[in-house]
Motif scaffolding. Structure first.
Motif, PDB file in Angstrom:
ATOM      1  N   ILE A  57      51.037  70.465  31.992  1.00 41.56           N
ATOM      2  CA  ILE A  57      51.673  71.779  31.841  1.00 41.56           C
ATOM      3  C   ILE A  57      52.700  72.019  32.938  1.00 41.56           C
ATOM      4  CG2 ILE A  57      49.860  73.036  33.092  1.00 41.56           C
ATOM      5  CD1 ILE A  57      51.557  74.425  30.003  1.00 41.56           C
ATOM      6  N   VAL A  59      47.196  88.538  26.163  1.00 45.80           N
ATOM      7  CA  VAL A  59      47.358  87.605  27.268  1.00 45.80           C
ATOM      8  C   VAL A  59      47.246  88.397  28.564  1.00 45.80           C
ATOM      9  CG1 VAL A  59      49.022  86.078  28.421  1.00 45.80           C
ATOM     10  CG2 VAL A  59      48.798  86.031  25.934  1.00 45.80           C
ATOM     11  N   GLY A  98      49.550  70.916  22.157  1.00 45.86           N
ATOM     12  CA  GLY A  98      48.247  71.375  22.623  1.00 45.86           C
ATOM     13  C   GLY A  98      48.219  71.963  24.015  1.00 45.86           C
ATOM     14  N   PHE A  99      49.374  72.102  24.651  1.00 46.75           N
ATOM     15  CA  PHE A  99      49.400  72.704  25.977  1.00 46.75           C
ATOM     16  C   PHE A  99      49.317  74.218  25.844  1.00 46.75           C
ATOM     17  CE2 PHE A  99      51.573  68.666  26.746  1.00 46.75           C
ATOM     18  CZ  PHE A  99      50.831  68.207  27.819  1.00 46.75           C
ATOM     19  N   LYS A 100      48.413  74.800  26.601  1.00 43.55           N
ATOM     20  CA  LYS A 100      48.268  76.246  26.593  1.00 43.55           C
ATOM     21  C   LYS A 100      48.918  76.797  27.848  1.00 43.55           C
ATOM     22  CE  LYS A 100      44.880  78.667  24.854  1.00 43.55           C
ATOM     23  NZ  LYS A 100      43.573  79.295  24.755  1.00 43.55           N
ATOM     24  N   ARG A 123      53.564  73.720  22.922  1.00 42.13           N
ATOM     25  CA  ARG A 123      52.432  74.384  22.271  1.00 42.13           C
ATOM     26  C   ARG A 123      51.859  73.508  21.147  1.00 42.13           C
ATOM     27  NH1 ARG A 123      51.590  80.039  23.148  1.00 42.13           N
ATOM     28  NH2 ARG A 123      49.857  79.441  21.844  1.00 42.13           N
ATOM     29  N   LYS A 165      48.806  89.651  21.858  1.00 43.45           N
ATOM     30  CA  LYS A 165      47.840  88.556  21.873  1.00 43.45           C
ATOM     31  C   LYS A 165      46.805  88.721  22.998  1.00 43.45           C
ATOM     32  CE  LYS A 165      50.860  85.062  19.855  1.00 43.45           C
ATOM     33  NZ  LYS A 165      51.550  83.789  20.083  1.00 43.45           N
ATOM     34  N   THR A 199      54.110  79.591  33.196  1.00 45.09           N
ATOM     35  CA  THR A 199      54.907  79.291  32.009  1.00 45.09           C
ATOM     36  C   THR A 199      55.529  80.547  31.424  1.00 45.09           C
ATOM     37  OG1 THR A 199      53.419  77.460  31.516  1.00 45.09           O
ATOM     38  CG2 THR A 199      54.884  78.180  29.751  1.00 45.09           C
ATOM     39  N   TYR A 200      54.721  81.569  31.232  1.00 46.09           N
ATOM     40  CA  TYR A 200      55.237  82.795  30.630  1.00 46.09           C
ATOM     41  C   TYR A 200      56.302  83.430  31.509  1.00 46.09           C
ATOM     42  CZ  TYR A 200      51.223  82.508  27.471  1.00 46.09           C
ATOM     43  OH  TYR A 200      50.310  82.099  26.544  1.00 46.09           O
ATOM     44  N   ASP A 246      49.553  79.121  30.823  1.00 44.39           N
ATOM     45  CA  ASP A 246      48.663  80.019  31.537  1.00 44.39           C
ATOM     46  C   ASP A 246      49.410  80.629  32.714  1.00 44.39           C
ATOM     47  OD1 ASP A 246      48.757  78.065  33.513  1.00 44.39           O
ATOM     48  OD2 ASP A 246      46.802  77.272  33.034  1.00 44.39           O
TER      49      ASP A 246
END
Length: 123
Positions: A22, A91, A53-55, A50, A89, A62-63, A57
């Motif tokens: 990530i 988050v 499969g990378f989430k 995404r 969502k 990332t966000y 966090d």
């Protein structure tokens, strides 16, 4: 900036069964793409990340990098939509994520929207 070489290297890592993490995607690829003004490519890489499969966090930021990159490339409205999507969502958003969008809105002269976000966010 040699962002294309960095992207090729990340893809080559995957071909050699080395899984980029990530941090590689976030700090190297996404941030690099935004720095050179390639925001649409950054969004595609975010989507690709995404799918792999990378989430994202808050530890990898990332966000925050996505929000900051959109704002700094003149896409504040898209950053606002992205922020609202993250809220929907549920988050766990950090104060810095709101700060990035509020600052972007202020720079674009959208002070009323910035004030609304500030008044409604829970720090």
């Amino acid at each position: 900036m040699e962002i294309d070489k960095a992207i090729d290297l990340v893809r080559e890592m995957s071909l050699k069964q080395l899984k980029p993490g990530i941090v590689t995607y976030t700090s190297t690829v996404l941030q690099g793409l935004f720095r050179v003004g390639r925001f649409s490519h950054a969004q595609k890489m975010y989507d690709e990340m995404r799918v792999l499969g990378f989430k994202p966090d808050t530890q990898s930021h990332t966000y925050c990098i996505m929000l900051d990159g959109l704002c700094k490339n003149g896409h504040v409205e898209e950053a606002l939509v992205f922020l609202q999507e993250l809220e929907r969502k549920n988050v766990d958003l950090s104060c810095s994520m709101y700060e990035v969008v509020i600052a972007g809105l202020c720079k674009k002269g959208k002070l009323d929207i910035a004030q609304d976000i500030f008044n409604n966010c829970v720090f």
